[in-house]
Design an enzyme around this catalytic site. Structure first.
Site, short mmCIF file in Angstrom:
data_model
loop_
_atom_site.label_atom_id
_atom_site.label_comp_id
_atom_site.label_asym_id
_atom_site.label_seq_id
_atom_site.Cartn_x
_atom_site.Cartn_y
_atom_site.Cartn_z
N CYS A 141 -10.38 15.98 8.45
CA CYS A 141 -8.77 15.64 8.40
C CYS A 141 -8.23 17.42 9.00
O CYS A 141 -7.21 16.88 9.26
CB CYS A 141 -8.31 14.94 7.14
SG CYS A 141 -9.38 14.07 6.60
N GLU A 156 -4.73 10.37 1.78
CA GLU A 156 -4.65 10.86 2.96
C GLU A 156 -5.94 10.43 3.79
O GLU A 156 -6.91 9.91 4.35
CB GLU A 156 -5.95 12.38 2.43
CG GLU A 156 -5.60 13.01 3.00
CD GLU A 156 -6.68 14.00 3.45
OE1 GLU A 156 -7.31 14.24 4.87
OE2 GLU A 156 -7.84 14.13 2.15
N ASN A 168 -17.06 12.52 6.14
CA ASN A 168 -17.22 13.89 6.13
C ASN A 168 -17.18 14.75 5.00
O ASN A 168 -17.71 15.61 4.85
CB ASN A 168 -16.00 14.42 7.15
CG ASN A 168 -14.69 14.25 6.13
OD1 ASN A 168 -14.98 13.24 5.47
ND2 ASN A 168 -13.55 14.68 7.15
O1 G3P Z 1 -11.49 15.54 5.97
C1 G3P Z 1 -10.60 15.94 4.66
C2 G3P Z 1 -10.29 17.31 4.11
O2 G3P Z 1 -9.67 16.71 2.76
C3 G3P Z 1 -10.55 18.18 4.83
O3 G3P Z 1 -10.67 18.89 3.81
O4 G3P Z 1 -11.94 21.01 2.86
O5 G3P Z 1 -12.50 20.55 5.21
O6 G3P Z 1 -10.40 21.25 4.22
P1 G3P Z 1 -11.38 20.55 3.95
#
Ligand code: G3P
Length: 496
Positions: free
Chosen positions: A298, A264, A169
């Site tokens: 996430c 993560e 992603n």
């Molecule tokens: O899904 C990966 C995670 O690290 C999300 O990142 O920048 O969308 O909060 P962000």
């Protein structure tokens, strides 16, 4: 266009090459792995199917390259990182194009990801110069029974070879969030990109190549997880693993040796909404948090826990905003784009069907064409439905109506995940008390969960991961402490 201009070297015929020993190479396997475009569902790109022998070679080279890199002055390491950041930003267009084609990221977001990545690299270079440029000085007489006869000097030294495994992603951003800290700290780096996202990663790696990093310091191997996945993560040459992804990370953690791990692994971020919340603010954040990149984050809002007394009003406001979301191909910069794969779409559909059978209220009709799923808000979700607990990683968001704050906290904490969560209320005291009770790595007050800004600490508890990320924490995690103790022949006291 991907694989052209300054990137011509990384392409051979219809397959992208892998990067080893400072050169772009074809795998001796003679095989490639197809990358399917989520929108067209046809093969968009091909990458090399690297062999275990090629992984061995990369590891050997990485070990040698790291030894001289560790002797490269910190300011020079930073200088090269700044150069790579500038080159990356300069070539944002072809990299963003690859993101659009292989992971269906909306066009504008794809550009943002590349620019954010350049900024991350530069910030990391600056932070590294600051935090690696200083150590600690301790004296012995603070511990009982000791005179001041020992001086202890501590500094941070590299770990060796860091293995970076980013997810589909954010293939570029979550790769550089591992690469830049590793390099500034004096490590070498082996990158295993996700299959979808690999071509964007290869372009990003070429920017480091163009910046002039030493041969072998950075390598990028592509291929089938079944062939090189475990082989890489269990390789004796690896001194640290930084992984972002799904529950594969749990398996990696169990198999990896005695090395530092940064993992993560997803989340089921809860959004707790109190009676006094600003419902327009909540609705805007639910849209941003739940539906950006079609929910494939996430940190997406993955369950709304709203007090019954304001639930009708909130659901109406969210529904009105869902109706305005554009749905279509990423090239058109649609809000909702196809999810990454057919298997992902099928999984999401399974959650939706389960919720339907168990009586959830559909705020919009369920609609799917290929991998494209229209945004869907499910109201009156109950804890016996799978979607109350599982992460769809798609544009489907459950709403659970709660009759007390305790019920909301209980649902949040009963999850296996604990990445982030958020609470909406005008009462800051309540927000702090609820936030402290939520078993998550981060709680956002009056905003949707998010990892950035990229220098903030970012961590999950329970099945959401181990270790903390964010630029400073990643640099620290990719180093270890070295102490030098000076033993004096007699106690010494300054000016004494
Ligand atoms: O899904 C990966 C995670 O690290 C999300 O990142 O920048 O969308 O909060 P962000």
């Amino acid at each position: 266009m991907a694989g052209t201009g300054v990137f011509a070297d990384i392409l051979d015929g219809d397959a992208f090459k892998y990067y080893s020993d400072g050169e772009w190479k074809k795998s001796s396997s003679g095989k490639s792995v197809a990358i399917v475009n989520p929108t067209t569902r046809k093969t968009q790109y091909k990458v090399q199917a690297c062999t275990q022998e090629e992984v061995n070679k990369v590891m050997e080279i990485a070990k040698t390259a790291q030894k001289s890199w560790a002797k490269t002055p910190l300011w020079k390491r930073a200088e090269l990182l700044h150069k790579a950041a500038a080159i990356l930003k300069e070539h944002k267009a072809p990299i963003a194009e690859a993101l659009v084609k292989e992971i269906a990221k909306p066009a504008k977001d794809a550009v943002t990801e590349v620019v954010r990545s350049g900024d991350l690299i530069s910030y990391c270079a600056e932070e590294g110069v600051r935090i690696l440029g200083e150590g600690k000085f301790l004296v012995s007489d603070s511990f009982p029974g000791n005179e001041r006869t020992k001086y202890c000097l501590t500094s941070k030294i590299p770990l060796g070879v860091v293995l970076a495994i980013p997810p589909f992603n954010y293939p570029v951003n979550l790769a550089v969030s591992k690469i830049a800290p590793a390099l500034i700290a004096g490590n070498s780096l082996v990158l295993k990109p996700p299959t979808q996202g690999a071509v964007s990663c290869l372009h990003m790696v070429h920017c480091f190549h163009l910046a002039g990093f030493p041969k072998g310091l950075i390598s990028c191997v592509t291929g089938k997880g079944s062939e090189i996945g475990d082989f890489l993560t269990m390789h004796p040459g690896v001194n640290c693993i930084s992984f972002t992804g799904g529950d594969t990370g749990i398996a990696i953690s169990k198999k990896a040796g005695m090395i530092p791990l940064q993992m993560e692994l997803g989340g089921k971020d809860a959004c707790i909404v109190l009676e006094d919340a600003d419902l327009d603010l909540v609705a805007a954040n639910i849209i941003k948090g739940g539906f950006s990149y079609s929910g494939q984050r996430c940190t997406a809002v993955k369950v709304v826990l709203v007090m019954e007394s304001v639930a009708d009003a909130l659901v109406e406001k969210v529904k009105a905003r869902v109706a305005k979301l554009t749905v279509g191909p990423p090239e058109d910069d649609s809000d909702i784009t196809p999810v990454v794969s057919e298997s992902s779409a099928n999984f999401i559909e399974g959650l939706v069907k389960d919720a339907k059978e168990k009586g959830a209220t559909f705020c919009q009709p369920y609609r799917r064409e290929g991998n494209l799923i229209w945004p869907l808000l499910l109201d009156h979700v109950r804890p016996d439905m799978r979607i109350a607990w599982e992460e769809p990683f798609g544009p489907v968001l459950p709403v659970i109506r709660i009759s007390s704050v305790e019920e909301g906290i209980h649902h949040c904490n009963a999850s296996n995940f604990g990445l982030q969560g958020c609470v909406f209320t005008r009462d800051i005291n309540k927000a702090i008390l609820i936030g402290d009770a939520m078993e998550t790595g981060t709680v956002q007050i009056n905003s949707a969960p998010a990892r950035g800004p990229d220098h903030f600490p970012f961590q999950g508890i329970k099945d959401s991961g181990i270790g903390s990320q964010g630029i400073t924490n990643s640099i620290n995690m990719m180093t270890k402490i070295k102490s030098t103790v000076i033993n004096l022949p007699a106690p010494t006291y300054t000016m004494g």
